[in-house]
Design a protein around this motif. Structure first.
Motif, PDB file in Angstrom:
ATOM      1  N   TYR A  39     -59.142  48.274  -4.603  1.00  0.00           N
ATOM      2  CA  TYR A  39     -58.805  48.510  -3.271  1.00  0.00           C
ATOM      3  C   TYR A  39     -60.159  47.943  -2.474  1.00  0.00           C
ATOM      4  CZ  TYR A  39     -55.262  51.545  -4.137  1.00  0.00           C
ATOM      5  OH  TYR A  39     -53.771  52.149  -4.603  1.00  0.00           O
ATOM      6  N   ALA A  40     -61.293  48.019  -3.385  1.00  0.00           N
ATOM      7  CA  ALA A  40     -62.678  47.340  -2.415  1.00  0.00           C
ATOM      8  C   ALA A  40     -62.410  46.123  -2.340  1.00  0.00           C
ATOM      9  CB  ALA A  40     -63.649  47.883  -3.470  1.00  0.00           C
ATOM     10  N   GLU A  41     -61.976  45.241  -3.351  1.00  0.00           N
ATOM     11  CA  GLU A  41     -61.782  44.037  -3.038  1.00  0.00           C
ATOM     12  C   GLU A  41     -60.925  43.469  -2.268  1.00  0.00           C
ATOM     13  OE1 GLU A  41     -62.507  42.626  -7.897  1.00  0.00           O
ATOM     14  OE2 GLU A  41     -60.605  42.989  -7.220  1.00  0.00           O
ATOM     15  N   ILE A  42     -59.603  44.195  -1.985  1.00  0.00           N
ATOM     16  CA  ILE A  42     -58.816  44.195  -0.826  1.00  0.00           C
ATOM     17  C   ILE A  42     -59.435  44.099   0.533  1.00  0.00           C
ATOM     18  CG2 ILE A  42     -56.474  44.827   0.122  1.00  0.00           C
ATOM     19  CD1 ILE A  42     -55.708  45.565  -2.920  1.00  0.00           C
ATOM     20  N   ALA A  43     -60.142  45.375   0.607  1.00  0.00           N
ATOM     21  CA  ALA A  43     -60.703  45.782   1.877  1.00  0.00           C
ATOM     22  C   ALA A  43     -61.709  44.576   2.150  1.00  0.00           C
ATOM     23  CB  ALA A  43     -61.342  47.094   1.528  1.00  0.00           C
ATOM     24  N   GLU A  44     -62.402  43.949   1.312  1.00  0.00           N
ATOM     25  CA  GLU A  44     -63.385  42.842   1.454  1.00  0.00           C
ATOM     26  C   GLU A  44     -62.421  41.731   2.158  1.00  0.00           C
ATOM     27  OE1 GLU A  44     -66.152  40.796  -1.508  1.00  0.00           O
ATOM     28  OE2 GLU A  44     -66.708  43.180  -1.333  1.00  0.00           O
ATOM     29  N   GLN A  45     -61.423  41.354   1.415  1.00  0.00           N
ATOM     30  CA  GLN A  45     -60.665  40.192   1.589  1.00  0.00           C
ATOM     31  C   GLN A  45     -60.207  40.244   3.056  1.00  0.00           C
ATOM     32  OE1 GLN A  45     -57.452  39.470  -0.823  1.00  0.00           O
ATOM     33  NE2 GLN A  45     -56.570  38.052   0.665  1.00  0.00           N
ATOM     34  N   ILE A  46     -59.601  41.539   3.713  1.00  0.00           N
ATOM     35  CA  ILE A  46     -59.288  41.774   5.110  1.00  0.00           C
ATOM     36  C   ILE A  46     -60.185  42.387   5.895  1.00  0.00           C
ATOM     37  CG2 ILE A  46     -56.777  41.347   4.325  1.00  0.00           C
ATOM     38  CD1 ILE A  46     -56.531  44.197   4.303  1.00  0.00           C
ATOM     39  N   HIS A  47     -61.472  42.054   5.698  1.00  0.00           N
ATOM     40  CA  HIS A  47     -62.557  42.927   6.327  1.00  0.00           C
ATOM     41  C   HIS A  47     -62.420  42.887   7.855  1.00  0.00           C
ATOM     42  CE1 HIS A  47     -63.762  38.985   6.620  1.00  0.00           C
ATOM     43  NE2 HIS A  47     -64.873  39.194   7.433  1.00  0.00           N
ATOM     44  N   ILE A  48     -61.566  42.511   8.469  1.00  0.00           N
ATOM     45  CA  ILE A  48     -61.647  42.307   9.991  1.00  0.00           C
ATOM     46  C   ILE A  48     -61.554  43.594  10.444  1.00  0.00           C
ATOM     47  CG2 ILE A  48     -60.205  41.847  12.106  1.00  0.00           C
ATOM     48  CD1 ILE A  48     -58.937  39.306  10.167  1.00  0.00           C
ATOM     49  N   SER A  49     -60.846  44.699  10.296  1.00  0.00           N
ATOM     50  CA  SER A  49     -60.690  45.985  10.667  1.00  0.00           C
ATOM     51  C   SER A  49     -60.474  47.067   9.714  1.00  0.00           C
ATOM     52  CB  SER A  49     -59.636  45.963  11.714  1.00  0.00           C
ATOM     53  OG  SER A  49     -58.468  45.691  11.475  1.00  0.00           O
ATOM     54  N   TYR A  50     -60.497  46.683   8.531  1.00  0.00           N
ATOM     55  CA  TYR A  50     -59.953  47.929   7.654  1.00  0.00           C
ATOM     56  C   TYR A  50     -61.108  48.130   6.360  1.00  0.00           C
ATOM     57  CZ  TYR A  50     -55.574  46.804   9.407  1.00  0.00           C
ATOM     58  OH  TYR A  50     -54.423  46.247  10.110  1.00  0.00           O
ATOM     59  N   GLU A  51     -61.343  49.316   6.257  1.00  0.00           N
ATOM     60  CA  GLU A  51     -62.328  49.755   5.192  1.00  0.00           C
ATOM     61  C   GLU A  51     -61.714  50.097   4.015  1.00  0.00           C
ATOM     62  OE1 GLU A  51     -65.606  51.624   6.487  1.00  0.00           O
ATOM     63  OE2 GLU A  51     -65.951  50.597   8.208  1.00  0.00           O
ATOM     64  N   HIS A  52     -62.552  50.262   2.751  1.00  0.00           N
ATOM     65  CA  HIS A  52     -62.064  50.546   1.512  1.00  0.00           C
ATOM     66  C   HIS A  52     -61.303  52.058   1.563  1.00  0.00           C
ATOM     67  CE1 HIS A  52     -62.566  52.726  -2.253  1.00  0.00           C
ATOM     68  NE2 HIS A  52     -62.370  51.861  -2.757  1.00  0.00           N
ATOM     69  N   ASP A  53     -61.739  52.856   2.483  1.00  0.00           N
ATOM     70  CA  ASP A  53     -60.704  54.245   2.246  1.00  0.00           C
ATOM     71  C   ASP A  53     -59.671  54.152   2.969  1.00  0.00           C
ATOM     72  OD1 ASP A  53     -62.744  55.740   1.035  1.00  0.00           O
ATOM     73  OD2 ASP A  53     -64.024  56.312   2.915  1.00  0.00           O
ATOM     74  N   TYR A  54     -59.375  53.244   3.976  1.00  0.00           N
ATOM     75  CA  TYR A  54     -58.037  53.006   4.461  1.00  0.00           C
ATOM     76  C   TYR A  54     -57.193  52.296   3.680  1.00  0.00           C
ATOM     77  CZ  TYR A  54     -54.453  51.539   7.672  1.00  0.00           C
ATOM     78  OH  TYR A  54     -53.368  51.190   8.266  1.00  0.00           O
ATOM     79  N   ILE A  55     -57.676  51.222   2.984  1.00  0.00           N
ATOM     80  CA  ILE A  55     -56.855  50.303   2.118  1.00  0.00           C
ATOM     81  C   ILE A  55     -56.550  51.507   0.877  1.00  0.00           C
ATOM     82  CG2 ILE A  55     -57.021  48.642   0.456  1.00  0.00           C
ATOM     83  CD1 ILE A  55     -56.689  47.703   3.337  1.00  0.00           C
ATOM     84  N   LYS A  56     -57.428  52.026   0.506  1.00  0.00           N
ATOM     85  CA  LYS A  56     -56.980  53.082  -0.593  1.00  0.00           C
ATOM     86  C   LYS A  56     -55.949  54.268  -0.203  1.00  0.00           C
ATOM     87  CE  LYS A  56     -59.307  56.502  -3.922  1.00  0.00           C
ATOM     88  NZ  LYS A  56     -60.705  57.063  -4.067  1.00  0.00           N
ATOM     89  N   GLN A  57     -56.006  54.703   1.069  1.00  0.00           N
ATOM     90  CA  GLN A  57     -54.884  55.551   1.488  1.00  0.00           C
ATOM     91  C   GLN A  57     -53.531  54.590   1.812  1.00  0.00           C
ATOM     92  OE1 GLN A  57     -55.594  56.671   5.687  1.00  0.00           O
ATOM     93  NE2 GLN A  57     -54.116  58.162   5.737  1.00  0.00           N
ATOM     94  N   VAL A  58     -53.663  53.353   2.093  1.00  0.00           N
ATOM     95  CA  VAL A  58     -52.513  52.718   2.197  1.00  0.00           C
ATOM     96  C   VAL A  58     -51.778  52.511   0.712  1.00  0.00           C
ATOM     97  CG1 VAL A  58     -51.578  50.387   2.741  1.00  0.00           C
ATOM     98  CG2 VAL A  58     -53.033  51.319   4.261  1.00  0.00           C
ATOM     99  N   GLY A  59     -52.675  52.196  -0.103  1.00  0.00           N
ATOM    100  CA  GLY A  59     -52.173  52.207  -1.428  1.00  0.00           C
ATOM    101  C   GLY A  59     -51.460  53.160  -2.268  1.00  0.00           C
ATOM    102  N   SER A  60     -52.135  54.376  -1.632  1.00  0.00           N
ATOM    103  CA  SER A  60     -51.732  55.682  -2.340  1.00  0.00           C
ATOM    104  C   SER A  60     -50.219  55.900  -1.792  1.00  0.00           C
ATOM    105  CB  SER A  60     -52.606  56.628  -2.053  1.00  0.00           C
ATOM    106  OG  SER A  60     -52.671  57.249  -0.607  1.00  0.00           O
ATOM    107  N   GLN A  61     -49.981  55.584  -0.738  1.00  0.00           N
ATOM    108  CA  GLN A  61     -48.778  55.740  -0.031  1.00  0.00           C
ATOM    109  C   GLN A  61     -47.579  54.861  -0.397  1.00  0.00           C
ATOM    110  OE1 GLN A  61     -49.697  55.083   4.362  1.00  0.00           O
ATOM    111  NE2 GLN A  61     -50.539  57.337   4.327  1.00  0.00           N
ATOM    112  N   LEU A  62     -47.941  53.688  -1.009  1.00  0.00           N
ATOM    113  CA  LEU A  62     -47.142  52.932  -1.584  1.00  0.00           C
ATOM    114  C   LEU A  62     -46.551  53.360  -2.989  1.00  0.00           C
ATOM    115  CD1 LEU A  62     -48.817  49.440  -0.783  1.00  0.00           C
ATOM    116  CD2 LEU A  62     -46.644  50.135   0.309  1.00  0.00           C
TER     117      LEU A  62
END
Length: 62
Positions: A39-62
């Protein structure tokens, strides 16, 4: 199965079952997770407006 095939399958199943599709962020998280990125790598890749915690939350919902 490739990451793109998995994404297409999930999106098709969601659409036929719930009438909804994955949004852009969900699609990126699914694809990148499938490819083994954290999730940290993904957040870094789409760093425009998403932080690690948000990406982690999206991942847990999937």
């Amino acid at each position: 199965m490739t990451a793109q095939e998995a994404l297409n399958l999930v999106d098709t199943l969601l659409c036929s079952t719930f009438g909804q599709r994955l949004n852009d962020v969900q699609s990126v998280v699914l694809l990148e997770s499938w490819l083994g990125h954290t999730y940290a790598e993904i957040a870094e890749q789409i760093h425009i407006s998403y932080e690690h915690d948000y990406i982690k939350q999206v991942g847990s919902q999937l």
